[in-house]
Design a protein around this motif. Structure first.
Motif, PDB file in Angstrom:
ATOM      1  N   GLY A   1      39.570  58.792  36.958  1.00 44.42           N
ATOM      2  CA  GLY A   1      38.520  58.217  36.130  1.00 44.42           C
ATOM      3  C   GLY A   1      38.295  58.933  34.810  1.00 44.42           C
ATOM      4  N   LYS A   2      39.232  59.753  34.412  1.00 43.11           N
ATOM      5  CA  LYS A   2      39.100  60.506  33.161  1.00 43.11           C
ATOM      6  C   LYS A   2      39.511  59.643  31.968  1.00 43.11           C
ATOM      7  CE  LYS A   2      38.020  64.217  35.391  1.00 43.11           C
ATOM      8  NZ  LYS A   2      36.666  64.700  35.404  1.00 43.11           N
ATOM      9  N   THR A   3      38.860  59.852  30.844  1.00 41.36           N
ATOM     10  CA  THR A   3      39.247  59.211  29.598  1.00 41.36           C
ATOM     11  C   THR A   3      40.319  60.067  28.942  1.00 41.36           C
ATOM     12  OG1 THR A   3      37.067  58.248  29.277  1.00 41.36           O
ATOM     13  CG2 THR A   3      38.458  58.469  27.317  1.00 41.36           C
ATOM     14  N   ILE A   4      41.404  59.422  28.543  1.00 41.26           N
ATOM     15  CA  ILE A   4      42.530  60.129  27.942  1.00 41.26           C
ATOM     16  C   ILE A   4      42.800  59.505  26.578  1.00 41.26           C
ATOM     17  CG2 ILE A   4      44.963  60.754  28.193  1.00 41.26           C
ATOM     18  CD1 ILE A   4      44.579  60.091  31.230  1.00 41.26           C
ATOM     19  N   VAL A   5      42.927  60.320  25.557  1.00 43.03           N
ATOM     20  CA  VAL A   5      43.291  59.851  24.231  1.00 43.03           C
ATOM     21  C   VAL A   5      44.703  60.350  23.952  1.00 43.03           C
ATOM     22  CG1 VAL A   5      42.748  59.921  21.772  1.00 43.03           C
ATOM     23  CG2 VAL A   5      40.898  59.927  23.459  1.00 43.03           C
ATOM     24  N   ILE A   6      45.597  59.401  23.654  1.00 42.87           N
ATOM     25  CA  ILE A   6      47.006  59.728  23.431  1.00 42.87           C
ATOM     26  C   ILE A   6      47.414  59.198  22.059  1.00 42.87           C
ATOM     27  CG2 ILE A   6      49.373  59.352  24.213  1.00 42.87           C
ATOM     28  CD1 ILE A   6      48.211  58.758  26.995  1.00 42.87           C
ATOM     29  N   SER A   7      48.124  59.999  21.325  1.00 43.40           N
ATOM     30  CA  SER A   7      48.721  59.557  20.067  1.00 43.40           C
ATOM     31  C   SER A   7      50.231  59.568  20.274  1.00 43.40           C
ATOM     32  CB  SER A   7      48.323  60.517  18.946  1.00 43.40           C
ATOM     33  OG  SER A   7      49.002  60.163  17.763  1.00 43.40           O
ATOM     34  N   SER A   8      50.870  58.417  20.037  1.00 46.75           N
ATOM     35  CA  SER A   8      52.303  58.332  20.306  1.00 46.75           C
ATOM     36  C   SER A   8      52.963  57.279  19.437  1.00 46.75           C
ATOM     37  CB  SER A   8      52.529  57.986  21.777  1.00 46.75           C
ATOM     38  OG  SER A   8      53.903  57.829  22.047  1.00 46.75           O
ATOM     39  N   HIS A   9      54.230  57.486  19.162  1.00 40.79           N
ATOM     40  CA  HIS A   9      55.063  56.489  18.498  1.00 40.79           C
ATOM     41  C   HIS A   9      55.924  55.761  19.520  1.00 40.79           C
ATOM     42  CE1 HIS A   9      54.304  57.572  14.295  1.00 40.79           C
ATOM     43  NE2 HIS A   9      54.135  58.800  14.767  1.00 40.79           N
ATOM     44  N   HIS A  10      55.696  56.027  20.813  1.00 39.10           N
ATOM     45  CA  HIS A  10      56.547  55.494  21.877  1.00 39.10           C
ATOM     46  C   HIS A  10      55.719  54.665  22.856  1.00 39.10           C
ATOM     47  CE1 HIS A  10      59.703  58.017  20.331  1.00 39.10           C
ATOM     48  NE2 HIS A  10      58.830  59.004  20.308  1.00 39.10           N
ATOM     49  N   PHE A  11      55.376  53.450  22.443  1.00 37.42           N
ATOM     50  CA  PHE A  11      54.541  52.577  23.257  1.00 37.42           C
ATOM     51  C   PHE A  11      55.121  52.347  24.649  1.00 37.42           C
ATOM     52  CE2 PHE A  11      53.406  48.315  24.786  1.00 37.42           C
ATOM     53  CZ  PHE A  11      52.055  48.520  24.969  1.00 37.42           C
ATOM     54  N   GLU A  12      56.433  52.177  24.730  1.00 40.87           N
ATOM     55  CA  GLU A  12      57.056  51.876  26.023  1.00 40.87           C
ATOM     56  C   GLU A  12      56.820  52.987  27.036  1.00 40.87           C
ATOM     57  OE1 GLU A  12      59.867  54.004  23.402  1.00 40.87           O
ATOM     58  OE2 GLU A  12      58.712  52.171  23.116  1.00 40.87           O
ATOM     59  N   GLN A  13      56.623  54.206  26.581  1.00 38.82           N
ATOM     60  CA  GLN A  13      56.380  55.322  27.502  1.00 38.82           C
ATOM     61  C   GLN A  13      54.928  55.394  27.965  1.00 38.82           C
ATOM     62  OE1 GLN A  13      57.781  58.748  25.350  1.00 38.82           O
ATOM     63  NE2 GLN A  13      59.906  58.387  25.913  1.00 38.82           N
ATOM     64  N   ILE A  14      54.001  54.995  27.123  1.00 43.08           N
ATOM     65  CA  ILE A  14      52.586  55.107  27.488  1.00 43.08           C
ATOM     66  C   ILE A  14      51.985  53.802  28.015  1.00 43.08           C
ATOM     67  CG2 ILE A  14      52.186  57.024  25.905  1.00 43.08           C
ATOM     68  CD1 ILE A  14      50.770  54.948  24.048  1.00 43.08           C
ATOM     69  N   ALA A  15      52.669  52.691  27.837  1.00 45.87           N
ATOM     70  CA  ALA A  15      52.151  51.383  28.249  1.00 45.87           C
ATOM     71  C   ALA A  15      51.677  51.328  29.701  1.00 45.87           C
ATOM     72  CB  ALA A  15      53.184  50.292  27.979  1.00 45.87           C
ATOM     73  N   PRO A  16      52.373  51.961  30.637  1.00 41.73           N
ATOM     74  CA  PRO A  16      51.921  51.864  32.033  1.00 41.73           C
ATOM     75  C   PRO A  16      50.557  52.506  32.315  1.00 41.73           C
ATOM     76  CG  PRO A  16      54.207  52.571  31.947  1.00 41.73           C
ATOM     77  CD  PRO A  16      53.677  52.637  30.544  1.00 41.73           C
ATOM     78  N   ILE A  17      50.104  53.405  31.453  1.00 46.71           N
ATOM     79  CA  ILE A  17      48.850  54.099  31.766  1.00 46.71           C
ATOM     80  C   ILE A  17      47.702  53.792  30.812  1.00 46.71           C
ATOM     81  CG2 ILE A  17      49.958  56.002  32.980  1.00 46.71           C
ATOM     82  CD1 ILE A  17      49.527  57.684  30.450  1.00 46.71           C
ATOM     83  N   VAL A  18      47.979  53.175  29.663  1.00 47.42           N
ATOM     84  CA  VAL A  18      46.896  52.946  28.707  1.00 47.42           C
ATOM     85  C   VAL A  18      46.210  51.607  28.943  1.00 47.42           C
ATOM     86  CG1 VAL A  18      47.907  54.440  26.947  1.00 47.42           C
ATOM     87  CG2 VAL A  18      48.426  52.013  26.920  1.00 47.42           C
ATOM     88  N   GLU A  19      44.927  51.553  28.630  1.00 45.97           N
ATOM     89  CA  GLU A  19      44.145  50.325  28.772  1.00 45.97           C
ATOM     90  C   GLU A  19      43.803  49.715  27.413  1.00 45.97           C
ATOM     91  OE1 GLU A  19      43.509  48.817  31.615  1.00 45.97           O
ATOM     92  OE2 GLU A  19      44.576  50.400  32.672  1.00 45.97           O
ATOM     93  N   ARG A  20      43.889  50.509  26.373  1.00 44.07           N
ATOM     94  CA  ARG A  20      43.555  50.052  25.028  1.00 44.07           C
ATOM     95  C   ARG A  20      44.479  50.734  24.029  1.00 44.07           C
ATOM     96  NH1 ARG A  20      39.680  47.307  23.034  1.00 44.07           N
ATOM     97  NH2 ARG A  20      38.877  47.587  20.954  1.00 44.07           N
ATOM     98  N   VAL A  21      44.880  49.975  22.994  1.00 49.13           N
ATOM     99  CA  VAL A  21      45.779  50.488  21.969  1.00 49.13           C
ATOM    100  C   VAL A  21      45.154  50.231  20.596  1.00 49.13           C
ATOM    101  CG1 VAL A  21      48.028  50.182  20.862  1.00 49.13           C
ATOM    102  CG2 VAL A  21      47.853  50.095  23.341  1.00 49.13           C
ATOM    103  N   LEU A  22      45.175  51.259  19.757  1.00 47.50           N
ATOM    104  CA  LEU A  22      44.783  51.120  18.360  1.00 47.50           C
ATOM    105  C   LEU A  22      46.025  51.349  17.514  1.00 47.50           C
ATOM    106  CD1 LEU A  22      41.507  53.246  18.271  1.00 47.50           C
ATOM    107  CD2 LEU A  22      41.695  50.764  18.448  1.00 47.50           C
ATOM    108  N   LEU A  23      46.281  50.471  16.559  1.00 46.68           N
ATOM    109  CA  LEU A  23      47.408  50.642  15.649  1.00 46.68           C
ATOM    110  C   LEU A  23      46.876  51.159  14.321  1.00 46.68           C
ATOM    111  CD1 LEU A  23      49.514  47.392  16.158  1.00 46.68           C
ATOM    112  CD2 LEU A  23      49.906  49.650  17.120  1.00 46.68           C
ATOM    113  N   PHE A  24      47.568  52.132  13.757  1.00 44.88           N
ATOM    114  CA  PHE A  24      47.174  52.717  12.486  1.00 44.88           C
ATOM    115  C   PHE A  24      48.231  52.445  11.427  1.00 44.88           C
ATOM    116  CE2 PHE A  24      44.668  55.029  15.503  1.00 44.88           C
ATOM    117  CZ  PHE A  24      43.505  55.363  14.826  1.00 44.88           C
TER     118      PHE A  24
END
Length: 60
Positions: free
Chosen positions: A9-32
């Motif tokens: 239940g922890k909130t995690i903030v991730i910055s990445s250029h590799h969406f395919e690697q983080i997609a399984p665990i993220v619930e929201r994506v911000l594009l910059f």
């Protein structure tokens, strides 16, 4: 480790250029932009069934 934190239940903030690697665990994506402004904000439901949105993540 990230999956365990998410399950706990922890909130995690991730910055990445590799969406395919983080997609399984993220619930929201911000594009910059290159200017560091938010150009898109998507919940999992937004991108799961919309390949055009997923493609925009991969082309950044």
């Amino acid at each position: 480790m990230l999956q365990k934190l998410k399950t706990a239940g922890k909130t995690i903030v991730i910055s990445s250029h590799h969406f395919e690697q983080i997609a399984p665990i993220v619930e929201r994506v911000l594009l910059f932009s290159e200017e560091h402004t938010i150009t898109g904000s998507y919940d999992r439901a937004d991108w799961e069934h919309h390949p055009d949105i997923q493609q925009s993540f991969l082309s950044c």
